[in-house]
Write an enzyme that holds these catalytic residues in place. Structure first.
Site, PDB file in Angstrom:
ATOM      1  N   SER A 140      52.401  25.693  67.362  1.00  0.00           N
ATOM      2  CA  SER A 140      52.048  25.701  68.598  1.00  0.00           C
ATOM      3  C   SER A 140      53.455  24.971  69.479  1.00  0.00           C
ATOM      4  O   SER A 140      53.187  23.732  68.939  1.00  0.00           O
ATOM      5  CB  SER A 140      50.638  25.671  69.209  1.00  0.00           C
ATOM      6  OG  SER A 140      50.422  26.379  69.774  1.00  0.00           O
ATOM      7  N   TYR A 154      42.634  22.415  68.943  1.00  0.00           N
ATOM      8  CA  TYR A 154      43.860  23.435  68.529  1.00  0.00           C
ATOM      9  C   TYR A 154      45.407  22.490  68.438  1.00  0.00           C
ATOM     10  O   TYR A 154      46.147  22.502  67.169  1.00  0.00           O
ATOM     11  CB  TYR A 154      43.781  24.414  69.531  1.00  0.00           C
ATOM     12  CG  TYR A 154      44.651  25.746  69.120  1.00  0.00           C
ATOM     13  CD1 TYR A 154      44.850  26.365  68.593  1.00  0.00           C
ATOM     14  CD2 TYR A 154      45.921  24.848  70.339  1.00  0.00           C
ATOM     15  CE1 TYR A 154      45.948  27.483  68.384  1.00  0.00           C
ATOM     16  CE2 TYR A 154      47.335  25.751  69.982  1.00  0.00           C
ATOM     17  CZ  TYR A 154      47.198  26.730  69.590  1.00  0.00           C
ATOM     18  OH  TYR A 154      48.161  27.858  69.501  1.00  0.00           O
TER      19      TYR A 154
END
Length: 247
Positions: A140, A154
């Site tokens: 990401s 995350y």
């Protein structure tokens, strides 16, 4: 590409399904995996109905034993596994410091980090034997930058995915194995609805699309054997990380 077997995890919807579809369109034989057997069956049917070579192997990537069995099933049926697209991953709505629970933190690591490791670890013996193989791990934008918005679990997990991927290149290059971490910014998927404040339709329209990621994965897999694309970072042009105002 029809003799190249590509395993895509988290392939029942979103980026995973878009990637499996694109690769099937390019001629790869794709094996889709996901936890929801019904959705997985529908996804495979949508590809085979169009004449593509596709199969489904249900698996929960957080279960190392199940992952090992899934890979054994793939190799038993197709004889090899040429590429892994480790796409399965998630975030939670309550993600910020002070609100994310210990249980959610642990589950995010299990899925986003352990799940990638389990899948790579399971295909590695076969790729070593073949002396070739590719791994594309979906990290990401949060895996290469640090900000408060994605939350500590995350952000740190996706950084770990980048590190896992690069460590694979460092360890396995002599076996012809290559790995790439694809690090996209915001992507308009159903997961956006899980945010505490879901984005507007106008905002979604500005984001990357699953098909953008799919084409990027295809580009990585198409690279000549002497080329390793270690990391690809991509973002929407209207990028909130650059200060683009919310829509």
């Amino acid at each position: 590409m029809s003799n190249r077997i590509v395993w895509v995890t988290g392939a029942s919807s979103g980026i995973g399904l878009a990637t499996a579809t694109y690769l099937a369109e390019q001629g790869y034989t794709v094996v889709l995996s996901g936890r929801d057997e019904g959705k997985l069956k529908d996804a495979v049917a949508s590809l085979t109905a169009r004449g593509f070579k596709a199969d489904g192997v249900p698996v929960d990537v957080t279960d190392a034993s199940a992952v090992k069995r899934a890979v054994e099933t793939i190799v038993s049926k197709f004889g090899r596994v040429d590429a892994l697209v480790a796409n399965a991953g998630a975030n939670v709505g309550a993600r910020a410091w002070g609100e994310i629970s210990v249980e959610d933190f642990d589950s995010l690591y299990l899925l986003n980090v352990n799940g990638v490791f389990y899948c790579v670890n399971a295909v590695l013996p076969y790729m070593r034997k073949q002396r070739s193989g590719q791994v594309v791990a979906l990290s990401s934008w949060a895996g290469v930058t640090i900000s408060a918005k994605p939350g500590p679990a995350y952000t740190s997990a996706k950084h770990a995915v980048v590190a896992l991927t690069e460590s694979l290149n460092a360890a396995e290059y002599q076996n012809g194995i290559r790995a790439c971490a694809v690090c996209p910014g915001e992507v308009a998927t159903a997961a956006m609805s899980k945010r505490k404040t879901p984005p507007s339709q106008e905002a979604l329209a500005r984001m990357l699309k699953p098909e953008d990621i799919a084409r990027t994965v295809g580009f990585v897999l198409d690279a000549p054997e002497h080329v390793t694309l270690n990391r690809i970072i991509m973002s929407p042009t209207w990028n909130g990380a650059y200060g683009a105002p919310a829509l």
